[in-house]
Design a protein around this motif. Structure first.
Motif, PDB file in Angstrom:
ATOM      1  N   GLN A 160       0.841  -1.504  -0.009  1.00 48.54           N
ATOM      2  CA  GLN A 160       0.030   0.105  -0.077  1.00 48.54           C
ATOM      3  C   GLN A 160       0.978   1.261   0.139  1.00 48.54           C
ATOM      4  O   GLN A 160       0.471   2.614   0.289  1.00 48.54           O
ATOM      5  CB  GLN A 160      -1.063   0.132   1.470  1.00 48.54           C
ATOM      6  CG  GLN A 160      -1.864  -1.165   1.437  1.00 48.54           C
ATOM      7  CD  GLN A 160      -3.192  -1.638   0.137  1.00 48.54           C
ATOM      8  OE1 GLN A 160      -3.325   0.000  -0.384  1.00 48.54           O
ATOM      9  NE2 GLN A 160      -3.288  -2.541  -0.164  1.00 48.54           N
ATOM     10  N   ARG A 161       2.376   1.412  -0.515  1.00 47.66           N
ATOM     11  CA  ARG A 161       2.668   2.397   0.227  1.00 47.66           C
ATOM     12  C   ARG A 161       2.753   3.128  -1.448  1.00 47.66           C
ATOM     13  O   ARG A 161       2.462   2.819  -2.321  1.00 47.66           O
ATOM     14  CB  ARG A 161       4.414   2.031  -0.006  1.00 47.66           C
ATOM     15  CG  ARG A 161       5.367   2.246   0.141  1.00 47.66           C
ATOM     16  CD  ARG A 161       6.901   2.519   0.170  1.00 47.66           C
ATOM     17  NE  ARG A 161       7.943   3.555   0.405  1.00 47.66           N
ATOM     18  CZ  ARG A 161       8.940   2.811   0.614  1.00 47.66           C
ATOM     19  NH1 ARG A 161       9.622   1.625   0.204  1.00 47.66           N
ATOM     20  NH2 ARG A 161      10.187   4.470   0.976  1.00 47.66           N
ATOM     21  N   ARG A 162       3.154   4.522  -0.841  1.00 47.66           N
ATOM     22  CA  ARG A 162       2.768   5.712  -2.065  1.00 47.66           C
ATOM     23  C   ARG A 162       4.136   6.065  -2.185  1.00 47.66           C
ATOM     24  O   ARG A 162       4.773   6.207  -1.790  1.00 47.66           O
ATOM     25  CB  ARG A 162       1.473   6.728  -0.998  1.00 47.66           C
ATOM     26  CG  ARG A 162       0.543   5.788  -0.470  1.00 47.66           C
ATOM     27  CD  ARG A 162      -0.550   6.837  -0.770  1.00 47.66           C
ATOM     28  NE  ARG A 162      -0.379   7.848  -1.367  1.00 47.66           N
ATOM     29  CZ  ARG A 162      -1.331   8.390  -2.725  1.00 47.66           C
ATOM     30  NH1 ARG A 162      -1.945   7.462  -3.309  1.00 47.66           N
ATOM     31  NH2 ARG A 162      -1.459   9.312  -3.169  1.00 47.66           N
ATOM     32  N   GLN A 163       4.349   5.859  -3.507  1.00 49.66           N
ATOM     33  CA  GLN A 163       5.656   6.442  -3.970  1.00 49.66           C
ATOM     34  C   GLN A 163       5.887   8.052  -4.703  1.00 49.66           C
ATOM     35  O   GLN A 163       4.456   9.059  -4.714  1.00 49.66           O
ATOM     36  CB  GLN A 163       5.620   4.933  -5.141  1.00 49.66           C
ATOM     37  CG  GLN A 163       6.235   3.916  -5.327  1.00 49.66           C
ATOM     38  CD  GLN A 163       7.155   4.693  -4.487  1.00 49.66           C
ATOM     39  OE1 GLN A 163       8.342   4.923  -4.824  1.00 49.66           O
ATOM     40  NE2 GLN A 163       7.374   3.039  -3.629  1.00 49.66           N
ATOM     41  N   PRO A 164       6.621   8.728  -4.609  1.00 52.41           N
ATOM     42  CA  PRO A 164       6.650   9.925  -4.587  1.00 52.41           C
ATOM     43  C   PRO A 164       6.156  10.389  -5.905  1.00 52.41           C
ATOM     44  O   PRO A 164       6.382   9.476  -6.803  1.00 52.41           O
ATOM     45  CB  PRO A 164       7.943  10.091  -4.554  1.00 52.41           C
ATOM     46  CG  PRO A 164       9.011   9.355  -4.912  1.00 52.41           C
ATOM     47  CD  PRO A 164       7.886   7.970  -4.103  1.00 52.41           C
ATOM     48  N   ARG A 165       5.729  11.981  -6.236  1.00 53.15           N
ATOM     49  CA  ARG A 165       5.420  11.817  -8.280  1.00 53.15           C
ATOM     50  C   ARG A 165       6.506  12.231  -8.742  1.00 53.15           C
ATOM     51  O   ARG A 165       7.388  13.080  -7.983  1.00 53.15           O
ATOM     52  CB  ARG A 165       4.208  12.427  -7.641  1.00 53.15           C
ATOM     53  CG  ARG A 165       2.541  12.486  -6.828  1.00 53.15           C
ATOM     54  CD  ARG A 165       1.345  12.949  -7.289  1.00 53.15           C
ATOM     55  NE  ARG A 165       0.815  12.493  -8.128  1.00 53.15           N
ATOM     56  CZ  ARG A 165      -0.499  13.023  -8.808  1.00 53.15           C
ATOM     57  NH1 ARG A 165      -0.243  14.586  -8.223  1.00 53.15           N
ATOM     58  NH2 ARG A 165      -1.338  12.799  -9.672  1.00 53.15           N
TER      59      ARG A 165
END
Length: 170
Positions: A160-165
Motif C-alpha cells: 500500500q506504499r505511496r510513491q513520490p510523484r
C-alpha cells in the motif's frame, strides 16, 4: 554402440555437478538434482571463477545465460538467493547456480564480463530486489523510475506504499 544402446561417448559424459565439486571443492556448498534439475549452491566469493569455468570449459560449454532472478526468504539467514539459469547449446544441458546473499549488504559480483546478456538481467534483479552486482557497467533501474523508493519484490515491501510523484521529463 554399447550393449545398453548408449554410445561410448555418452557413457563417458561428464556431469556438470560432479565436475564442479571436483574442480571447486571449497566453492560448492551444496549440489543436488531435484527432479533431475542439476543445481549447485556456491559461495558468493567464488562466483566469477566458477561462472568463467562453466562458460569456457570444453567439457561443459554453458554458452547461454538464460536468466538471472532472485528469491527472498524473509526470516532466513542469508535472506536472498540469486539464481542463474545456464544452458549449453552444444551439450544440450541446463544448470542452475545459486548464490546466497546476506540482507545487510546484498551484493554479488557481476557476470556481465562473461555473458553480455547479464547486463539487463542484473539490472532487473537490482530494481526488484535491491541486490547489487559489483562491477556492473551501468547498474540503474530498468523497470521502475529512478525516484521509486524500495524494491517491490521483497517480501517485506508494503504493497500500500505511496510513491513520490515525478514531474515530466524535458
Amino acid at each position: 554402440m554399447g550393449i545398453d544402446g548408449m554410445s561410448e561417448d555418452s557413457a563417458k559424459e561428464v556431469l556438470p555437478l560432479d565436475l564442479l565439486k571436483e574442480r571447486f571443492p571449497e566453492e560448492v556448498l551444496e549440489a543436488s538434482r531435484p527432479l533431475g534439475d542439476e543445481t549447485a549452491i556456491i559461495r558468493p566469493q567464488g562466483l566469477p571463477v566458477v561462472m568463467q569455468f562453466l562458460r569456457s570449459d570444453e567439457r561443459l560449454r554453458f554458452d547461454v545465460l538464460v536468466d538471472i532472478t532472485a528469491v527472498d526468504y524473509l526470516g532466513r539467514a542469508p535472506r536472498f538467493e540469486v539464481v542463474y539459469l545456464l544452458l549449453s547449446l552444444e551439450k544440450n544441458r541446463r544448470l542452475r547456480i545459486k548464490v546466497r546473499v546476506d540482507e545487510a549488504e546484498p551484493s554479488v559480483a557481476s557476470v556481465t564480463g562473461i555473458w553480455a546478456s547479464a547486463d539487463w538481467l542484473e539490472r532487473e534483479v537490482w530494481d526488484m530486489f535491491g541486490i547489487r552486482f559489483e562491477g556492473h557497467p551501468d547498474l540503474r533501474r530498468i523497470l521502475l523510475y529512478e525516484e521509486f523508493e524500495g524494491h517491490p519484490l521483497r517480501k517485506d515491501y508494503p504493497i500500500q506504499r505511496r510513491q513520490p510523484r515525478i514531474g515530466p521529463k524535458n
